[in-house]
Design a protein around this motif. Structure first.
Motif, short mmCIF file in Angstrom:
data_model
loop_
_atom_site.label_atom_id
_atom_site.label_comp_id
_atom_site.label_asym_id
_atom_site.label_seq_id
_atom_site.Cartn_x
_atom_site.Cartn_y
_atom_site.Cartn_z
N LEU A 19 13.87 -37.15 -12.68
CA LEU A 19 12.42 -37.21 -12.74
C LEU A 19 11.95 -37.12 -14.19
O LEU A 19 12.45 -36.30 -14.97
N ALA A 606 16.73 -36.56 -0.83
CA ALA A 606 15.49 -36.82 -0.10
C ALA A 606 15.73 -37.91 0.91
O ALA A 606 16.44 -38.88 0.64
N SER A 608 13.27 -40.34 3.27
CA SER A 608 11.85 -40.64 3.31
C SER A 608 11.57 -41.86 4.18
O SER A 608 12.30 -42.85 4.14
N ASN A 649 9.11 -32.32 -10.12
CA ASN A 649 7.97 -32.88 -9.41
C ASN A 649 8.41 -34.06 -8.56
O ASN A 649 9.49 -34.63 -8.77
N TYR A 650 7.61 -34.36 -7.58
CA TYR A 650 7.99 -35.41 -6.64
C TYR A 650 6.73 -36.14 -6.21
O TYR A 650 5.68 -35.53 -5.97
N THR A 651 6.83 -37.46 -6.14
CA THR A 651 5.70 -38.26 -5.68
C THR A 651 5.89 -38.60 -4.20
O THR A 651 6.88 -39.25 -3.84
N THR A 658 8.64 -37.19 4.18
CA THR A 658 9.77 -36.98 3.27
C THR A 658 10.38 -35.62 3.57
O THR A 658 9.66 -34.63 3.80
N LEU A 660 12.93 -33.13 1.63
CA LEU A 660 13.74 -32.84 0.45
C LEU A 660 14.76 -31.77 0.84
O LEU A 660 14.42 -30.79 1.51
#
Ligand code: AHR
Length: 668
Positions: A19, A606, A608, A649-651, A658, A660
């Motif tokens: 990230l 992850a 998703s 951080n993750y979008t 999602t 994680l």
């Protein structure tokens, strides 16, 4: 490591770059603490099961021949010949005028060969809208036959509609009394499609003018785990792939019957198939009851799912839309039905030296089954008065007296006035995406008063806010949509976060045969040889496979202020994985800065489910997997290295689910 059992072949694995930014501006700051709020029950996500949409007969149940024993039909009618057709001019009818193969199966197929017949002549079964023919499989078949006038050979085959024969066998020895013939097919090629039949013929030149009778046919492909009278392999595997925690059966409405006599009678679903009369059940088609009580219990064991047994509570659903017509057994007449339930439970959990336990043992199962949960009826909120007055009490008191280990589920929500007070309750909800999003926080404020909920039927069924069970033209969904699945996921995060209250949950209904169904949408849709996993199926699978053992507190907790993001955090104390399940129910991507109260190992995975990448329909979320386009929306797996062990951080993409998986040190 994220556990994605049995699904890896379908998922694209992508190693995404580290990230780029540590703290994203304008993002949700979400802290996962080490504080365990409660244990997550093993039962949390599972299934509710009934034969609807040909989910059993023609679906999970491996039997390939439809209307195999002419159960639940009226002899002499055209309807009685459902799925049967003449081949080369034989005259067919269903009759009860000659003795049937057993007391339970009085109907048989009468086949009259015309006086002028020279070629092969007979009849065919078209299966459950087709038959899958697979090279390399061994099909096990049987039929009963008799004739007073014909004693020549009978040829049985698997053929395509266009006349290609894939496998065939000759049966010899027909006489004037019923005889069971067994045979096997080993197709030399796979059929191009499902348009195949089971064909039965005699030679017209020797059979001309003669009459034959046939009954109780069966044809099975290889089954799940190789069980006799078992399950269709691909569909059974779909259930197994989700590691369900509970299995509620046999309904739903299908428990109740349209009349007392046509209720699901457990004792008519056990023993040899020849002893099971079948019944025309609540969803309008005959049930063979080939999937009976023992098959269900064995199946739950195969899945390692805890059974929730629905027992008949003295009511049937005649004229479903007019509650006042539903026949209710008066209290004075209830005892035989209570006794019947006591016998059923003894059959399941009694030692082999009890009356009904010994019957179970005689059917091959000496060990009692594990059974803890008994659900009294189904949706008794529609008939609360008699339920509250005596039906609940009389069943609970009698069962509790004989089987004190049982825990009871009531079905009358929102009525709270039951005596004895209920401790577990089954709640059903079919509604719009907005309902599920609006209620994602419902259990957060539910009083901790020892009442446990089973959200035993739920699904986004429609975009119609006022009538979620209306027609397809009024918003009802044909298949689960991405938007609906994401809304269900938001609600599911609430159930998991509050699994000290919600001990179990199951989407419903599970299965749909695309050629004959009563209810949409469904988790899995199929025909005789294809199937499609819906978006809702994937969400179920993601949640139930990636399961923590304990809920972890987060700061903040989800609230109206953090909507449209909803989440739950959990920890699995066997694998040391912290799971963060997040539903983004909004239409824009949202970033979260995630802070950990512990140092991870630096690996985050992850899974998703969201809009298909590079899809021309980006921004449009009312999309579905269908039989024609089964893999439009499938989960994607990412593996990420995080530079700081305690934050990243993750979008979360617009309209996505999602999970994680953060590899961690032991947290307790
Ligand atoms: O899941 C379909 C039906 O919905 C069930 O049989 C019944 O319990 C509910 O009304």
């Amino acid at each position: 490591m994220l556990r994605i059992l049995g699904l890896l072949h379908l998922l694209s694995c992508i190693s995404s770059p580290v990230l780029s930014e540590l703290i994203a501006p304008n993002a949700l700051n979400l802290r996962i603490t080490k504080n365990i709020t409660h244990e997550i029950p093993s039962t949390i996500f599972g299934y509710m099961w009934e034969d609807i949409n040909h989910s059993g007969d023609g679906g999970l149940y491996g039997e390939l021949l439809q209307n195999r024993a002419f159960q639940g039909v009226i002899p002499g009618t055209q309807n009685a010949l459902n799925a049967w057709q003449s081949y080369n001019g034989a005259r067919l009818s269903v009759t009860s005028k000659t003795q049937g193969v057993s007391k339970a199966l009085p109907n048989s197929l009468e086949v009259k060969i015309p006086k002028v017949a020279t070629s092969l002549i007979g009849f065919e079964n078209t299966g459950y809208w087709g038959i899958k023919v697979q090279e390399g499989w061994t099909y096990k078949g049987s039929l009963y036959a008799k004739s007073d006038s014909y004693n020549g050979p009978i040829t049985v085959s698997l053929k395509s509609n266009r006349g290609t024969t894939f496998a065939s066998q000759k049966l010899e020895g027909i006489s004037s009394s019923w005889k069971k013939f067994e045979f096997q097919f080993k197709p030399t090629a796979s059929a191009a499609d499902e348009n195949n039949v089971f064909n039965v013929v005699v030679d017209g030149s020797t059979a001309a003018g003669k009459t034959l009778h046939f009954g109780m046919f069966s044809l099975f492909p290889p089954t799940f785990k190789g069980r006799e009278n078992g399950m269709r392999m691909d569909l059974a595997q779909l259930f197994a792939d989700t590691s369900p925690g509970v299995w509620r059966f046999p309904g739903g409405n299908n428990l109740e019957g349209n009349s007392w006599d046509s209720r699901w009678k457990w004792n008519e679903t056990i023993g040899p198939l020849e002893d099971r009369p079948g019944r025309v059940a609540d969803w309008g088609y005959p049930n063979t009851d080939g999937l009976g009580l023992l098959e269900y219990l064995n199946w739950a064991e195969d899945l390692e799912a805890e059974p929730i047994l629905g027992v008949w509570s003295g009511i049937s659903t005649q004229n479903y839309s007019e509650f006042s017509t539903w026949p209710i057994v008066p209290e004075a007449d209830l005892q035989p039905y209570i006794d019947d339930v006591l016998n059923e439970i003894e059959f399941i959990v009694g030692d082999a030296n009890t009356t009904w336990g010994s019957v179970r043992a005689s059917l091959g199962r000496t060990e009692p089954y594990a059974l803890r949960f008994i659900e009294i009826g189904n949706e008794d909120q529609f008939q609360q008065d008699s339920y509250a007055a005596y039906r609940w009490r009389d069943f609970v008191d009698a069962i509790g007296a004989k089987f004190p280990q049982m825990e009871f589920l009531a079905t009358s929500l929102p009525s709270l006035a039951l005596d004895p007070p209920y401790q577990r309750i089954d709640f059903h909800q079919y509604n719009s995406p907005n309902w599920f999003i609006d209620n994602a926080l419902f259990f957060d404020s539910y009083p901790r008063n020892n009442t446990k909920w089973f959200v035993g039927e739920y699904a986004v069924t429609s975009t119609n806010e006022t009538n979620a069970l209306d027609t397809l033209t009024n918003g009802r969904l044909a298949y689960p949509t991405l938007q609906g699945a994401v809304a269900e996921a938001a609600f599911m995060t609430g159930m998991e976060r509050n699994s000290d209250v919600v001990f179990a949950a199951s989407y419903a209904p599970s299965f749909q045969h695309i050629r004959s169904y009563q209810w949409t949408p469904d988790l899995v849709t199929y025909d005789a040889q294809r199937f499609v996993r819906s978006t809702s199926y994937y969400v179920q699978q993601m949640f139930s496979v990636n399961k923590g053992t304990h809920v972890l507190a987060t700061e903040p907790t989800p609230s109206n202020d953090t909507a449209p993001l909803f989440w739950s955090a959990s920890f699995n104390n066997e694998t040391d994985v912290v799971y963060l399940k997040v539903s983004n129910t909004g239409e824009t991507d949202l970033v979260a800065n995630i802070f950990l109260d512990f140092a991870s190992t630096g690996t985050v995975s992850a899974v998703s489910l969201g809009t298909p990448p590079l899809s021309p329909i980006t921004g449009h979320f009312n999309i579905s997997n269908t039989l024609e386009e089964p893999e439009l929306i499938t989960p994607t797996i990412f593996n990420m290295a995080i530079p700081f062990l305690d934050r990243f951080n993750y979008t979360f993409p617009a309209t996505s689910v999602t999970i994680l998986g953060i590899q961690s040190p032991p947290l307790n």
